[in-house]
Design an enzyme around this catalytic site. Sequence first.
Site, PDB file in Angstrom:
ATOM      1  N   ASP A   1      72.066 219.047 -38.078  1.00  0.00           N
ATOM      2  CA  ASP A   1      73.263 218.244 -37.890  1.00  0.00           C
ATOM      3  C   ASP A   1      74.324 219.218 -37.333  1.00  0.00           C
ATOM      4  O   ASP A   1      74.134 220.440 -37.383  1.00  0.00           O
ATOM      5  CB  ASP A   1      73.674 217.682 -39.263  1.00  0.00           C
ATOM      6  CG  ASP A   1      75.000 216.970 -39.231  1.00  0.00           C
ATOM      7  OD1 ASP A   1      75.185 216.106 -38.360  1.00  0.00           O
ATOM      8  OD2 ASP A   1      75.859 217.272 -40.091  1.00  0.00           O
ATOM      9  N   LEU A   2      75.403 218.682 -36.789  1.00  0.00           N
ATOM     10  CA  LEU A   2      76.413 219.590 -36.202  1.00  0.00           C
ATOM     11  C   LEU A   2      77.616 219.792 -37.137  1.00  0.00           C
ATOM     12  O   LEU A   2      77.771 220.848 -37.751  1.00  0.00           O
ATOM     13  CB  LEU A   2      76.872 219.038 -34.852  1.00  0.00           C
ATOM     14  CG  LEU A   2      77.944 219.849 -34.129  1.00  0.00           C
ATOM     15  CD1 LEU A   2      77.444 221.242 -33.764  1.00  0.00           C
ATOM     16  CD2 LEU A   2      78.416 219.127 -32.871  1.00  0.00           C
ATOM     17  N   ASP A   3      78.428 218.726 -37.253  1.00  0.00           N
ATOM     18  CA  ASP A   3      79.654 218.853 -38.047  1.00  0.00           C
ATOM     19  C   ASP A   3      79.317 219.061 -39.518  1.00  0.00           C
ATOM     20  O   ASP A   3      78.618 218.248 -40.117  1.00  0.00           O
ATOM     21  CB  ASP A   3      80.506 217.580 -37.904  1.00  0.00           C
ATOM     22  CG  ASP A   3      81.011 217.409 -36.485  1.00  0.00           C
ATOM     23  OD1 ASP A   3      81.019 218.391 -35.739  1.00  0.00           O
ATOM     24  OD2 ASP A   3      81.394 216.285 -36.131  1.00  0.00           O
TER      25      ASP A   3
ATOM     26  N   THR B   1      83.983 221.065 -38.446  1.00  0.00           N
ATOM     27  CA  THR B   1      84.945 220.289 -37.666  1.00  0.00           C
ATOM     28  C   THR B   1      85.543 219.136 -38.475  1.00  0.00           C
ATOM     29  O   THR B   1      86.405 218.432 -37.968  1.00  0.00           O
ATOM     30  CB  THR B   1      84.284 219.735 -36.380  1.00  0.00           C
ATOM     31  OG1 THR B   1      82.970 219.329 -36.699  1.00  0.00           O
ATOM     32  CG2 THR B   1      84.231 220.772 -35.280  1.00  0.00           C
TER      33      THR B   1
ATOM     34  N   LYS C   1      82.293 211.553 -43.127  1.00  0.00           N
ATOM     35  CA  LYS C   1      81.360 212.581 -42.647  1.00  0.00           C
ATOM     36  C   LYS C   1      80.055 211.944 -42.188  1.00  0.00           C
ATOM     37  O   LYS C   1      79.456 211.162 -42.930  1.00  0.00           O
ATOM     38  CB  LYS C   1      81.082 213.603 -43.757  1.00  0.00           C
ATOM     39  CG  LYS C   1      82.224 214.580 -43.927  1.00  0.00           C
ATOM     40  CD  LYS C   1      81.850 215.686 -44.891  1.00  0.00           C
ATOM     41  CE  LYS C   1      82.965 216.714 -44.971  1.00  0.00           C
ATOM     42  NZ  LYS C   1      82.692 217.716 -46.007  1.00  0.00           N
TER      43      LYS C   1
ATOM     44  N   SER D   1      72.952 214.825 -34.218  1.00  0.00           N
ATOM     45  CA  SER D   1      74.344 214.626 -34.639  1.00  0.00           C
ATOM     46  C   SER D   1      74.856 213.251 -34.232  1.00  0.00           C
ATOM     47  O   SER D   1      74.419 212.696 -33.223  1.00  0.00           O
ATOM     48  CB  SER D   1      75.206 215.710 -33.982  1.00  0.00           C
ATOM     49  OG  SER D   1      76.579 215.380 -34.046  1.00  0.00           O
ATOM     50  N   ALA D   2      75.820 212.731 -34.997  1.00  0.00           N
ATOM     51  CA  ALA D   2      76.452 211.455 -34.651  1.00  0.00           C
ATOM     52  C   ALA D   2      77.550 211.651 -33.605  1.00  0.00           C
ATOM     53  O   ALA D   2      78.060 210.680 -33.041  1.00  0.00           O
ATOM     54  CB  ALA D   2      77.064 210.832 -35.902  1.00  0.00           C
TER      55      ALA D   2
ATOM     56  N   LYS E   1      73.418 206.992 -38.409  1.00  0.00           N
ATOM     57  CA  LYS E   1      72.926 207.380 -39.727  1.00  0.00           C
ATOM     58  C   LYS E   1      73.597 206.444 -40.752  1.00  0.00           C
ATOM     59  O   LYS E   1      74.760 206.121 -40.557  1.00  0.00           O
ATOM     60  CB  LYS E   1      73.320 208.841 -40.051  1.00  0.00           C
ATOM     61  CG  LYS E   1      72.778 209.877 -39.065  1.00  0.00           C
ATOM     62  CD  LYS E   1      73.464 211.236 -39.298  1.00  0.00           C
ATOM     63  CE  LYS E   1      73.125 212.229 -38.194  1.00  0.00           C
ATOM     64  NZ  LYS E   1      73.865 213.503 -38.306  1.00  0.00           N
TER      65      LYS E   1
ATOM     66  N   GLU F   1      71.505 218.888 -43.283  1.00  0.00           N
ATOM     67  CA  GLU F   1      72.569 217.871 -43.275  1.00  0.00           C
ATOM     68  C   GLU F   1      73.642 218.155 -44.320  1.00  0.00           C
ATOM     69  O   GLU F   1      73.346 218.704 -45.376  1.00  0.00           O
ATOM     70  CB  GLU F   1      71.968 216.500 -43.603  1.00  0.00           C
ATOM     71  CG  GLU F   1      71.784 215.574 -42.439  1.00  0.00           C
ATOM     72  CD  GLU F   1      73.084 215.090 -41.795  1.00  0.00           C
ATOM     73  OE1 GLU F   1      74.173 215.268 -42.359  1.00  0.00           O
ATOM     74  OE2 GLU F   1      73.001 214.527 -40.692  1.00  0.00           O
ATOM     75  N   ASP F   2      74.864 217.743 -44.032  1.00  0.00           N
ATOM     76  CA  ASP F   2      75.947 217.886 -45.021  1.00  0.00           C
ATOM     77  C   ASP F   2      76.441 216.533 -45.507  1.00  0.00           C
ATOM     78  O   ASP F   2      77.341 216.477 -46.343  1.00  0.00           O
ATOM     79  CB  ASP F   2      77.141 218.638 -44.410  1.00  0.00           C
ATOM     80  CG  ASP F   2      77.861 217.784 -43.389  1.00  0.00           C
ATOM     81  OD1 ASP F   2      77.178 217.188 -42.523  1.00  0.00           O
ATOM     82  OD2 ASP F   2      79.101 217.678 -43.459  1.00  0.00           O
TER      83      ASP F   2
HETATM   84  P1  B16 Z   1      82.779 212.035 -32.435  1.00  0.00           P
HETATM   85  P2  B16 Z   1      77.726 214.969 -37.399  1.00  0.00           P
HETATM   86  C1  B16 Z   1      79.836 213.340 -37.065  1.00  0.00           C
HETATM   87  O1  B16 Z   1      79.100 214.468 -36.717  1.00  0.00           O
HETATM   88  C2  B16 Z   1      81.019 213.689 -37.963  1.00  0.00           C
HETATM   89  O2  B16 Z   1      80.570 214.152 -39.207  1.00  0.00           O
HETATM   90  C3  B16 Z   1      81.874 212.473 -38.161  1.00  0.00           C
HETATM   91  O3  B16 Z   1      82.987 212.767 -38.986  1.00  0.00           O
HETATM   92  C4  B16 Z   1      82.342 211.950 -36.796  1.00  0.00           C
HETATM   93  O4  B16 Z   1      83.118 210.782 -36.927  1.00  0.00           O
HETATM   94  C5  B16 Z   1      81.110 211.672 -35.935  1.00  0.00           C
HETATM   95  O5  B16 Z   1      80.333 212.843 -35.825  1.00  0.00           O
HETATM   96  C6  B16 Z   1      81.457 211.178 -34.551  1.00  0.00           C
HETATM   97  O6  B16 Z   1      82.090 212.210 -33.864  1.00  0.00           O
HETATM   98  O7  B16 Z   1      84.050 211.309 -32.637  1.00  0.00           O
HETATM   99  O8  B16 Z   1      82.947 213.471 -32.010  1.00  0.00           O
HETATM  100  O9  B16 Z   1      81.797 211.292 -31.559  1.00  0.00           O
HETATM  101  O10 B16 Z   1      78.075 215.377 -38.795  1.00  0.00           O
HETATM  102  O11 B16 Z   1      76.724 213.830 -37.315  1.00  0.00           O
HETATM  103  O12 B16 Z   1      77.362 216.123 -36.516  1.00  0.00           O
HETATM  104 MG    MG Z   2      77.597 216.411 -40.606  1.00  0.00          MG
END
Ligand code: B16
Ligand code: MG
Length: 219
Positions: free
Chosen positions: A10-12, A18, A46, A115-116, A146, A170-171
Amino acid sequence: MNTEKGFIFDLDGVIVDTARFHYLAWKKAAAEFNFELTHEQNEQLKGVSRVDSLKKILNWANANVSKEKFDELAANKNADYLTYVEKMTEADILPGVKEILAEIKAANYPIALGSASKNAPTILEKVGIMDMFDAIVDGNSVSKAKPDPEVFLIAAKQLNVAPENCIVFEDAEAGIAAANSAQMISIGLGNEQNLKEADYNFSSFTEITFNFLKQLQPK
Ligand code: B16
Ligand code: MG
């Protein structure tokens, strides 16, 4: 490539922190409809997509907006978020991440991002680790967010590794649920209380050894 195992990050919250930038940007957006977003509420965002995050915030605020206003709020939030991303450097990579990526790569196992975030490629470029990934699956390439397993199943396919042989970092609760429903081995990073469904829990990558990862078996 050694396709006995595949690693999906996962990224964030896993590679970079972030969440605090998302929080600042959502706080500013929510202030537009006089809502004060709390830290606890931000925790629930998240791993949740941008559109679903805004829907949740509007719901908490008991606010209704037109489709045009919704799109404008989301676009402004993202523009604000990107001003923080713009300042990111290699120093923003969380402790232990680069080391574990290097060890996985040296052993010739494939690595994917799951990642989302629609900003994932921008962030990976900013922090300088784009070339570590064999596949990038992000908010631009999935239709179901997710906890749906789609993001991780696409990643496994792109890595050419069977889902049960994939290990997901994952977090977020929704991310652990997605990994489990994809039959993958789930590793929760961060607060164990929020990630009780994970197969394994660690507070940081500095606690994870490559030997531990190498001996993991399908569940
Ligand atoms: P964006 P992950 C997610 O990333 C974040 O945890 C979540 O807070 C955020 O709203 C989502 O990405 C969408 O991000 O606005 O940059 O498209 O944890 O799945 O890497
Ligand atoms: Mg995450």
